[in-house]
Scaffold this motif. Structure first.
Motif, short mmCIF file in Angstrom:
data_model
loop_
_atom_site.label_atom_id
_atom_site.label_comp_id
_atom_site.label_asym_id
_atom_site.label_seq_id
_atom_site.Cartn_x
_atom_site.Cartn_y
_atom_site.Cartn_z
N PHE A 115 28.42 -101.71 43.55
CA PHE A 115 29.19 -102.71 44.27
C PHE A 115 30.66 -102.29 44.30
N ASP A 116 31.44 -102.93 45.15
CA ASP A 116 32.82 -102.48 45.33
C ASP A 116 33.75 -103.69 45.48
N CYS A 117 34.05 -104.34 44.37
CA CYS A 117 34.91 -105.52 44.39
C CYS A 117 36.38 -105.09 44.32
N THR A 118 37.21 -105.74 45.09
CA THR A 118 38.61 -105.34 45.16
C THR A 118 39.34 -105.53 43.84
N ASN B 107 32.71 -112.76 50.56
CA ASN B 107 32.73 -112.06 51.85
C ASN B 107 33.93 -111.14 52.01
N THR B 108 35.05 -111.49 51.40
CA THR B 108 36.27 -110.71 51.63
C THR B 108 36.59 -109.74 50.50
N GLU B 109 36.13 -110.02 49.28
CA GLU B 109 36.56 -109.23 48.13
C GLU B 109 35.42 -108.58 47.34
N GLU B 110 34.18 -109.02 47.52
CA GLU B 110 33.07 -108.49 46.72
C GLU B 110 32.12 -107.70 47.61
#
Length: 366
Positions: free
Chosen positions: A87-90, A202-205
């Motif tokens: 996963f690529d969370c900000t 939706n925007t950060e995860e």
């Protein structure tokens, strides 16, 4: 994803299991792998998500959660089986902490890691001391399951050993019902989901499952005899945060039987100051670092305490209605937040530990 196997990791059980299913390449050592010499750390973090390294781990598999004495910690223990996440969370702190790129799975986890864990669990039983152990600190507990099935092996290990300990598997993944059908029911196994609002998901995860999928997975876990937990961490401030986080908590409490929830944690966004530069280079569209922060006692950037209180108090009314049935706790907060938000005069990390150990003890007696 490309799988790269260190020469000295080749003979281990986990490696042999994986290379039967997937193409792979043998390399002398991880250190010999040549990354793009001109790449920035931010570029290497992104590039590294394309590579899975099978490595012989030479450190300790069992360790304390890396908390800090300046805030109240819960005494959580970690079984360290991997580093990195698909996963690529900000906001993911691994972007900074793991200065070695790539996703790394410890090939010797079964032979060496499980042996170390068994010694720890046997000693705890002799001392009549309950343990809370998790695997989701340096890697998502479930996202690498298709490759190594380490969580599956741990669940079976728990069934064989029947330790006086709970195992928490923390994830942002959607887990299909068939996964749970493979095991005997065991309340000492806690499947835990990190939760956020649909907007933040939706925007950060990036790449994670939806809120609805996470809750659906939790219902599957309960159906097949496991316990669940939820972690609102990080709670992130944005325009509608105070309205939307309570909606998520209500959705969980309406969908999940309260007696099947081990605990729910709350933690506001915090990060080492260097993370901001890596994250904003990788995710130019993120705005979560644009607000005003203060340096906390742990030297991490935090919202000012009044804003943290405001975010937590948006959930407090709901919490008060169910706190006699569900254990809530703060992750890395001080006495003031415990007192002013939850009305609990906790003064030490040992008191937080006791609060959660009571839950673990009950699950081990089930």
């Amino acid at each position: 994803m490309k799988i790269l196997v260190e020469e000295e990791a080749f003979s281990y059980y986990l490696t042999q299991e994986i290379i039967k299913k997937y193409p792979y390449e043998v390399i002398p050592t991880y250190e010999d792998f040549r990354w793009k010499a001109w790449a920035s750390q931010a570029e290497l973090v992104s590039l590294g998500k394309r590579f899975l390294f099978l490595i012989r781990f030479k450190g300790r598999f069992f360790r304390d959660c890396p908390g800090t004495k300046n805030y109240l910690c819960c005494g959580y223990k970690i079984f360290h089986f991997a580093e990195g996440c698909l996963f690529d969370c900000t906001y993911c702190i691994l972007q900074l902490y793991l200065n070695r790129p790539g996703i790394k799975l410890w090939a010797n986890v079964v032979e060496d890691g499980f042996q170390e864990l068994e010694r720890v669990l046997n000693n705890a039983r002799k001392e009549k001391r309950v343990l809370r152990i998790g695997t989701g600190e340096f890697a998502d507990s479930m996202v690498l399951e298709p490759f190594g099935g380490v969580s599956e092996k741990l669940i079976n290990f728990w069934e064989t050993l029947n330790p006086f300990a709970v195992l928490e598997l923390k994830t942002k993944a959607f887990i299909k019902e068939n996964y749970f059908k493979k095991f005997k029911s065991d309340p000492k196994i806690i499947f835990a989901w990190s939760l956020n609002t649909p907007f933040i998901i939706n925007t950060e995860e990036h790449g994670t499952s939806s809120l609805e999928q996470r809750i659906e997975s939790a219902r599957y876990a309960i159906k097949h005899g496991f316990t669940v937990a939820f972690h609102f961490d990080p709670i992130i401030f944005y325009e509608n945060a105070e309205a939307e986080y309570p909606q998520v908590l209500e959705k969980v409490l309406n969908a999940i039987p309260w007696e099947k929830i081990a605990w729910i944690s709350l933690g506001a966004l915090r990060y080492p100051k260097e993370l901001k530069y890596i994250a904003e280079e990788r995710f130019p569209q993120t705005s979560i670092y644009a607000y005003e922060f203060i340096e906390g006692l742990d030297l991490k950037k935090r919202y000012f305490i009044d804003l943290r209180k405001k975010l937590f108090q948006s959930l407090a009314k709901i919490i008060k209605e169910v706190e006699d049935k569900i254990t809530f706790y703060f992750c890395m907060e001080g006495e003031r937040i415990w007192e002013e938000v939850l009305g609990k005069p906790l003064k030490s990390s040992n008191q937080v530990c006791q609060l959660l150990d009571q839950v673990a003890y009950r699950l081990c007696q089930s």
